[in-house]
Design an enzyme around this catalytic site. Structure first.
Site, short mmCIF file in Angstrom:
data_model
loop_
_atom_site.label_atom_id
_atom_site.label_comp_id
_atom_site.label_asym_id
_atom_site.label_seq_id
_atom_site.Cartn_x
_atom_site.Cartn_y
_atom_site.Cartn_z
N GLN A 63 33.80 13.59 -14.75
CA GLN A 63 32.78 14.65 -14.81
C GLN A 63 31.39 14.09 -14.51
OE1 GLN A 63 32.49 18.51 -17.25
NE2 GLN A 63 31.98 16.92 -18.75
N LYS B 240 35.52 4.40 -20.45
CA LYS B 240 36.23 5.41 -19.66
C LYS B 240 37.05 4.73 -18.55
CE LYS B 240 34.49 9.37 -21.39
NZ LYS B 240 35.24 10.50 -21.96
N ARG C 74 30.57 9.71 -26.36
CA ARG C 74 30.35 9.95 -24.92
C ARG C 74 28.92 9.64 -24.48
NH1 ARG C 74 26.09 13.40 -24.10
NH2 ARG C 74 25.94 15.02 -25.67
N TYR D 171 29.82 2.48 -22.87
CA TYR D 171 30.46 3.81 -22.88
C TYR D 171 31.20 4.05 -21.57
CZ TYR D 171 30.84 8.56 -21.34
OH TYR D 171 31.32 9.70 -20.73
N HIS D 172 30.48 3.95 -20.43
CA HIS D 172 31.14 4.20 -19.13
C HIS D 172 32.31 3.24 -18.96
CE1 HIS D 172 27.05 5.95 -18.25
NE2 HIS D 172 27.82 6.89 -17.73
N ALA E 113 20.13 14.69 -18.47
CA ALA E 113 18.86 14.71 -17.73
C ALA E 113 18.23 16.09 -17.59
CB ALA E 113 19.08 14.09 -16.34
N SER F 43 27.56 0.80 -18.59
CA SER F 43 27.27 0.81 -20.04
C SER F 43 28.60 0.63 -20.76
CB SER F 43 26.64 2.14 -20.49
OG SER F 43 27.65 3.15 -20.57
N THR G 105 34.46 10.12 -16.32
CA THR G 105 33.05 10.25 -15.92
C THR G 105 32.84 9.70 -14.52
OG1 THR G 105 30.79 9.51 -16.36
CG2 THR G 105 32.54 8.05 -17.09
#
Lengths: 482, 482
Positions: free
Chosen positions: A297, A274, A189, A270-271, A327, A268, A233
């Site tokens: 999320q 999703k 993630r 990763y994103h 962050a 990215s 996400t």
């Protein structure tokens, strides 16, 4: 593509239930009546044992794991059987239940009287070793975590250690647990992790996409009415110049109108994985009648939930490094150890944020109000919007109140993203189901800052500055040097 | 996840160029001056030899392939060296160059004086063996195809046999060929194949998505300005109730406006993999400055192109079975053998269609007019729209003119799709670049029907009816029984 982890082990540690003589008893080293070593492609042993009540043949595949004696004394003998659905309670399989959001959610659901099983290949813990990272908080092993929970509450959590990309493992887990709901956190993630090098970009997409496809097939094959609650996400939407809706947008174009999936612009590997999941899931809802809720999320902050605060051994992980840290959590740790707050570029990057206590609340609301069969629902799961600059200012103010000297620096942005942009994302659906949000307050910031100060001796400041660049990613496998 | 094919072999068969004494000569069995066996994970030998002019070390990895003597007699000795860019001509790597669209395109580009290399793992031919299928037309081996082309035209086509999911193989191929353009057909491109069972759904997405990610990384690493011309599919858009635009749509929503990627609604694990590719490619254009053109192609028909018609050994494959056959091609073969035309459900399914002669034309137009660095272009690559019913009627009319007795039946739809719907898809960009379409005419239908009649003895009617169901797909690996 070899699995990172090919061993798999399913083990139901439930000290509270009495063991019948035919079953295996942890206190002694006696094995069950029938123990056959099933040679299969992955290096693990199969324990085939007869369940005493329903005579249902359960193949429990386990690597030999030394269980400490303490559990036995505290909660009687442990049993390696799953009593099946004794209570009519909803059975929730939490994939990725050892992770930051997964562990907190698993306990929350167990507390709310769901029958919970955790499925996890624990690869997240391997990444810490490989990248030389560590959680701010010391975290117990998943086995000890589960035992502690059972010792404190008497509630059973089944544990299935294995890789959902191994369909044989996943199928066995579905057949033995028979979930009503699957909460799927079980993905790589981290955006920075997916941008380290080619092999991790490939791993991220292959692990996440194929894992989710396997879950969809397992639902279709073994529990057709099972509700998939999937962690998506907000990053799937990117930063469009129009309002972001919850999954779908009604478009009028050349005089005609249709409601279509909201356009995706992920930033990215990763994103992007999703985004791929969301499209795959939506298709199976249409084609197979699967019911699914995609929880897009926002960025999660905080560490304590009611349940994880009950005992040190239940404590959640808390990541502050540049690969897995989020962050606000990172800023709090930076403030606690006197490291300048690392704002990437101009700091106008605006996203949705939520407290981890709201993560567990939202997941439970989604489970308690399931999608209809054939319905693909999307909820935008966050409570407030902030720019990175806003957060830095809030942490600075809260830190100064605690006597901390907090500075902020602009760090060259390792990502490729807009640093000033319009951002107005809708998030009403979970509120309509009854979400009581924990908004970002001074008190919350104080608690996270104090928490960070409490563990500041565990902070490795070499992990704070980003070392992964979106633009410089290459094909050579990287070993990150902190 | 083991590769289906892990061996890889790169071999540049170019009979027309004179071999220097230091190089290998097919006529004899003499090997090159330096021949080392490089053990690597895949079972192949490496021929490391010095190129005579630029002294550039080229690693050519080849399995030993018995080349027949005939080539030598016809075109002098063959050389196993790649003369590099002798002409300043554009160098085009055609991934999937042995396939239906790939082979026709490779020859077309070679004829147009591009330096062409074909990269293919030939797995499409394996699928025929595994599923008990065969092309209507007998097709020569890729080696004989290339030799025949060279014998007829004197033009070299390099051949690299290997799997683009094996990055080591792909990297070597990029370094040795140094493409200016990559035309990427190299994917599992059948919707029914992707819906046979879980393992093929997973194979389709993993092969297509990871293969394309590897190509993107290879471009970034070895040929940053290389133009990626990727075969997408009109199926990415699904059948929305508004006009379909070419990749992007300008949306005005709540008083604000933005141009965003057109929403995707794909209806098979194959079409979904193309959606994933498009999102991944768009991200790398933004993050790395890659130039890419996504050709969302409609349903292709026809078999002959100018180049494949030059000799029997150049003949293209022509699929009519229910897994790989495309609608109009299937109807023509069904009419030729007196099998009722198989209309799925109501037959209102409407799609874009194009002649294979326009496929090769469009690809060449895209290459000749490359995207800018950092630009992600999308062209909708089709020339006309038809419903399945329309096509059945056209084939019936053309068949009757040839004295064929043509019937049509409604077959229970194996897919999950709208059978009556609005469909208005824009396709102007390729026309603006100069596409001269071959529209569906009586003469074209006659030629395809006559072609089918010519080969009708090769038709296995057991391959015509669909046996793959979108709804009934399961987890058990299937062996299709024709």
């Amino acid at each position: 593509m070899a699995h990172l982890l090919s061993t798999s082990c399913s083990m139901k540690v439930s000290p509270s239930e009495k063991l019948s003589s035919k079953c295996w008893n942890i206190g002694s080293t006696k094995y069950p009546m029938s123990f056959t070593q099933q040679t299969s492609k992955s290096a693990f042993k199969s324990l085939v044992h007869q369940r005493n009540n329903t005579q249902k043949l359960t193949v429990v595949r386990a690597t030999t794991v030394p269980l400490n004696q303490e559990t036995k004394a505290e909660s009687g003998t442990s049993s390696f059987e799953n009593n099946g659905n004794t209570s009519g309670r909803k059975r929730v399989m939490v994939i990725g239940g050892d992770g930051y959001c997964g562990w907190a959610t698993a306990l929350h659901l167990s507390k709310k009287n769901y029958d919970v099983c955790i499925v996890d290949n624990l690869v997240r813990r391997l990444f810490d070793h490989q990248l030389g990272l560590d959680s701010l908080t010391p975290i117990a092993s998943i086995q000890n975590r589960i035992r502690r929970w059972q010792g404190l509450t008497g509630k059973t959590i089944d544990l299935h250690v294995g890789d959902i990309c191994d369909f044989e493992f996943l199928a066995e887990t579905f057949k033995s647990f028979e979930p009503d709901t699957v909460v799927h956190f079980g993905e790589q993630r981290s955006a920075p992790y997916s941008m380290i090098d080619r092999s991790r970009a490939v791993y991220t997409q292959q692990n996440n996409v194929i894992g989710t496809i396997n879950v969809l097939f397992a639902i279709k094959e073994f529990s057709e009415e099972c509700h998939l609650v999937k962690l998506g996400t907000m990053g799937e939407y990117g930063t469009p110049n129009i309002d972001i809706e919850e999954g779908f947008i009604t478009i009028t174009h050349n005089g005609r109108t249709d409601t279509l999936p909201y356009p995706k612009q992920a930033s990215s590997f990763y994103h992007l994985s999703k985004v791929h999941d969301s499209h795959n899931i939506a298709f199976t809802c249409k084609a197979w009648g699967i019911r699914a809720t995609d929880l897009n999320q926002g960025v999660v902050y905080g560490v304590m939930t009611e349940e994880t605060a009950m005992h040190e051994e239940l404590c959640n992980r808390f990541d502050y490094d540049a690969v897995f840290g989020t962050a606000l959590n990172r800023f709090c740790v930076q403030a606690a150890v006197g490291h300048p707050l690392t704002v990437y570029g101009k700091g106008g990057q605006t996203r949705g944020y939520l407290d981890i206590r709201d993560t567990v609340q939202c997941v439970e609301l989604a489970i308690a109000n399931p999608a209809k069969l054939g319905e693909f629902r999307v909820f935008n799961q966050f409570t407030e919007q902030y720019s990175v600059r806003d957060l830095a200012a809030l942490v600075t103010k809260a830190g100064e109140k605690l006597g901390l000297n907090v500075e902020t620096i602009s760090v060259p942005n390792p990502r490729v993203e807009a640093e000033e942009h319009y951002y107005n994302a809708k998030h009403t659906k979970l509120a309509e189901l009854g979400l009581k949000p924990h908004l970002l307050s001074d008190s919350l910031l104080d608690s996270v800052l104090n928490f960070a100060v409490q563990y500041k001796d565990r902070v490795d400041t070499k992990q704070i500055m980003p070392s992964v660049s979106w633009k410089k990613i290459g094909v050579k496998p990287q070993t990150l040097r902190a």
